[in-house]
Write a protein that holds these residues in place. Sequence first.
Motif, mmCIF file in Angstrom:
data_model
loop_
_atom_site.group_PDB
_atom_site.id
_atom_site.type_symbol
_atom_site.label_atom_id
_atom_site.label_comp_id
_atom_site.label_asym_id
_atom_site.label_seq_id
_atom_site.Cartn_x
_atom_site.Cartn_y
_atom_site.Cartn_z
ATOM 1 N N ALA A 96 2.280 9.223 11.000
ATOM 2 C CA ALA A 96 1.826 7.867 11.313
ATOM 3 C C ALA A 96 0.345 7.880 11.693
ATOM 4 N N GLU A 97 -0.045 8.871 12.451
ATOM 5 C CA GLU A 97 -1.449 8.994 12.841
ATOM 6 C C GLU A 97 -2.320 9.314 11.622
ATOM 7 N N GLU A 98 -1.796 10.118 10.712
ATOM 8 C CA GLU A 98 -2.546 10.468 9.503
ATOM 9 C C GLU A 98 -2.789 9.241 8.621
ATOM 10 N N ARG A 99 -1.855 8.299 8.654
ATOM 11 C CA ARG A 99 -1.994 7.086 7.839
ATOM 12 C C ARG A 99 -2.698 5.961 8.594
ATOM 13 N N GLY A 100 -3.208 6.250 9.798
ATOM 14 C CA GLY A 100 -4.040 5.279 10.510
ATOM 15 C C GLY A 100 -3.295 4.318 11.408
ATOM 16 N N GLN A 101 -2.429 4.844 12.275
ATOM 17 C CA GLN A 101 -1.674 3.994 13.186
ATOM 18 C C GLN A 101 -2.591 3.176 14.101
ATOM 19 N N GLY A 102 -3.556 3.856 14.707
ATOM 20 C CA GLY A 102 -4.469 3.174 15.622
ATOM 21 C C GLY A 102 -5.293 2.095 14.933
ATOM 22 N N GLU A 103 -5.773 2.412 13.737
ATOM 23 C CA GLU A 103 -6.584 1.439 12.985
ATOM 24 C C GLU A 103 -5.761 0.216 12.604
ATOM 25 N N ALA A 104 -4.506 0.442 12.204
ATOM 26 C CA ALA A 104 -3.643 -0.662 11.781
ATOM 27 C C ALA A 104 -3.383 -1.635 12.934
ATOM 28 N N ILE A 105 -3.101 -1.084 14.116
ATOM 29 C CA ILE A 105 -2.852 -1.937 15.285
ATOM 30 C C ILE A 105 -4.133 -2.651 15.700
ATOM 31 N N THR A 107 0.822 -1.207 0.000
ATOM 32 C CA THR A 107 0.000 0.000 0.000
ATOM 33 C C THR A 107 0.857 1.260 0.000
ATOM 34 N N VAL A 108 1.779 1.363 0.965
ATOM 35 C CA VAL A 108 2.573 2.588 1.102
ATOM 36 C C VAL A 108 4.047 2.326 0.829
ATOM 37 N N ARG A 109 4.690 1.523 1.699
ATOM 38 C CA ARG A 109 6.129 1.288 1.544
ATOM 39 C C ARG A 109 6.547 0.120 2.413
ATOM 40 N N ASP A 110 7.838 -0.163 2.390
ATOM 41 C CA ASP A 110 8.397 -1.205 3.246
ATOM 42 C C ASP A 110 8.921 -0.557 4.521
ATOM 43 N N ASP A 111 8.335 -0.927 5.651
ATOM 44 C CA ASP A 111 8.743 -0.381 6.942
ATOM 45 C C ASP A 111 9.916 -1.195 7.475
ATOM 46 N N LYS A 112 11.093 -0.553 7.596
ATOM 47 C CA LYS A 112 12.302 -1.251 8.038
ATOM 48 C C LYS A 112 12.277 -1.596 9.523
ATOM 49 N N ALA A 123 7.567 0.945 14.660
ATOM 50 C CA ALA A 123 6.919 0.739 13.363
ATOM 51 C C ALA A 123 5.849 1.782 13.066
ATOM 52 N N ASN A 124 5.683 2.083 11.787
ATOM 53 C CA ASN A 124 4.607 2.930 11.276
ATOM 54 C C ASN A 124 3.411 2.036 10.937
ATOM 55 N N PRO A 125 2.284 2.620 10.529
ATOM 56 C CA PRO A 125 1.121 1.795 10.162
ATOM 57 C C PRO A 125 1.432 0.751 9.106
ATOM 58 N N GLU A 126 2.264 1.120 8.132
ATOM 59 C CA GLU A 126 2.592 0.159 7.077
ATOM 60 C C GLU A 126 3.383 -1.027 7.615
ATOM 61 N N GLY A 127 4.079 -0.847 8.732
ATOM 62 C CA GLY A 127 4.783 -1.962 9.358
ATOM 63 C C GLY A 127 3.809 -2.993 9.899
ATOM 64 N N TYR A 128 2.750 -2.495 10.550
ATOM 65 C CA TYR A 128 1.740 -3.407 11.093
ATOM 66 C C TYR A 128 0.908 -4.032 9.977
ATOM 67 N N ARG A 129 0.711 -3.274 8.898
ATOM 68 C CA ARG A 129 -0.019 -3.838 7.750
ATOM 69 C C ARG A 129 0.836 -4.884 7.031
ATOM 70 N N LYS A 130 2.131 -4.662 6.990
ATOM 71 C CA LYS A 130 3.021 -5.677 6.423
ATOM 72 C C LYS A 130 2.965 -6.941 7.279
ATOM 73 N N ALA A 131 3.020 -6.757 8.600
ATOM 74 C CA ALA A 131 2.965 -7.906 9.516
ATOM 75 C C ALA A 131 1.693 -8.705 9.298
ATOM 76 N N LEU A 132 0.559 -8.013 9.145
ATOM 77 C CA LEU A 132 -0.717 -8.698 8.937
ATOM 78 C C LEU A 132 -0.736 -9.410 7.581
ATOM 79 N N ARG A 133 -0.175 -8.776 6.570
ATOM 80 C CA ARG A 133 -0.104 -9.411 5.242
ATOM 81 C C ARG A 133 0.668 -10.723 5.315
ATOM 82 N N LEU A 134 1.771 -10.713 6.050
ATOM 83 C CA LEU A 134 2.585 -11.917 6.182
ATOM 84 C C LEU A 134 1.880 -12.988 7.022
#
Length: 317
Positions: free
Chosen positions: A166-175, A88-93, A129-140
Motif C-alpha cells: 500500500a505504501e509502495e502504491r502511494g497510500q499517503g499521497e492518495a489520502i 488505475t489498479v483495481r477495485d478495492d472492496k 482501504a488501499n490507495p486505490e480505494g481512496y482513489r476510487k472514492a475521489l473518482r466518485l
Amino acid sequence: MLLDFEQPIAALEGKLQEMKKLASENQVDVSEAVKALEEKIKTLKKETYANLTRWQRVQLSRHPLRPYTLDYIEGITDKFIELHGDRTVRDDKAMIGGFGEINGRSIMFIGQQKGRNTKQRQNRNFGMANPEGYRKALRLMKMAEKFGKPIVTFIDTPGAFPGLEAEERGQGEAIARNLKEMFMLKVPVICIIIGEGASGGALGIAIGDKVMMLENTWYSVISPESCSSILWRSWDYKEQAAEALKLTATDMLQHKLIDGIIKEPLGGAHAEPEKMKAILKKKILTLLDELDTIEPEERIMQRIEKFSSMGVVVEEF
C-alpha cells in the motif's frame, strides 16, 4: 454477542422470558410482575448506556451486529447502483460507493465496508482501504460534482491498510490528495462516522460541510490498543488510553471537531437497526435541505474555515 456491561441486562431479559413462558404454560396471570420487570429492565438500560466509559463506547462501535455502510445504504435508499474501480489498479472492496436515490433525489454514497464473517472480512480487508480505494472514492466524488449531486460518506475503519504494498502504491499521497480535493468540492458533502474513525484512513473521506458522529462511535488519530502498545508496550492499558484520547462523539463535539451527534436507539444501533436507519435517513435529508440554501462558493469557504480553525488556541493576557 454480549459485551461485559450488557450481562446484567441480559440476565433480567432472560428472567422476563422465563416468566412469560411459565405464565403461558400454566395459564397464570403475572401481568403485573411482567410489567414491573420490564420497567426495571428499561431503567437499567437507560442508566447503563448513559454512563458508559470511553472504552465501552469503543466496544459498542465494533459490535459485530452493528449496521455497516452497505446496510445503511440499502436501508435508506429506494435504489442503489454500486460503481467499481479506480481506473488505475483495481477495485478495492474495502471502499464502496455509488449513486443512491432517496425520495427521488440522487446522492453519491461512499464508505468503508467491513465483513460479517471470516471470508467477508478477508474480502473487505477488515474495512482497511488501499490507495486505490481512496482513489476510487475521489473518482466518485468528482463524478458527483460533475453531475451536481450531493455526497454522503460513511466512515467505519480501523485505519488505512498499513501494508508495504500500500505504501509502495502511494497510500499517503492518495489520502492527502483526497483531503485537498474534498475541500474544493462544489456540491454539499456530509460525512458520518458510523463505527470506528481511525487515523488518516477515516479522514481520507471525512472532509465535509457537516461532519456527524453516531452516539456510540469514536474518532481519533490512533486506536486505544495501538496507543497503549506505543506508550506501555502492551495492549493491557487500552482502557486508560481510551480515556486519555478523549475519542467519543461527546469529546469531539466539545472540542468542535464535529458538527453534531446523531442519537442511537437505546442499546446501540445494533439493538434496533431499522430504527437507526430511519433516524439516519431523516438526518441526511434535513442536512441536505440546510446545505442546499448555501451557495457553492460560500460552502467551500465555510468548509475551509471550519477545518483551518481546528486546534487553534488563542491566549489572552
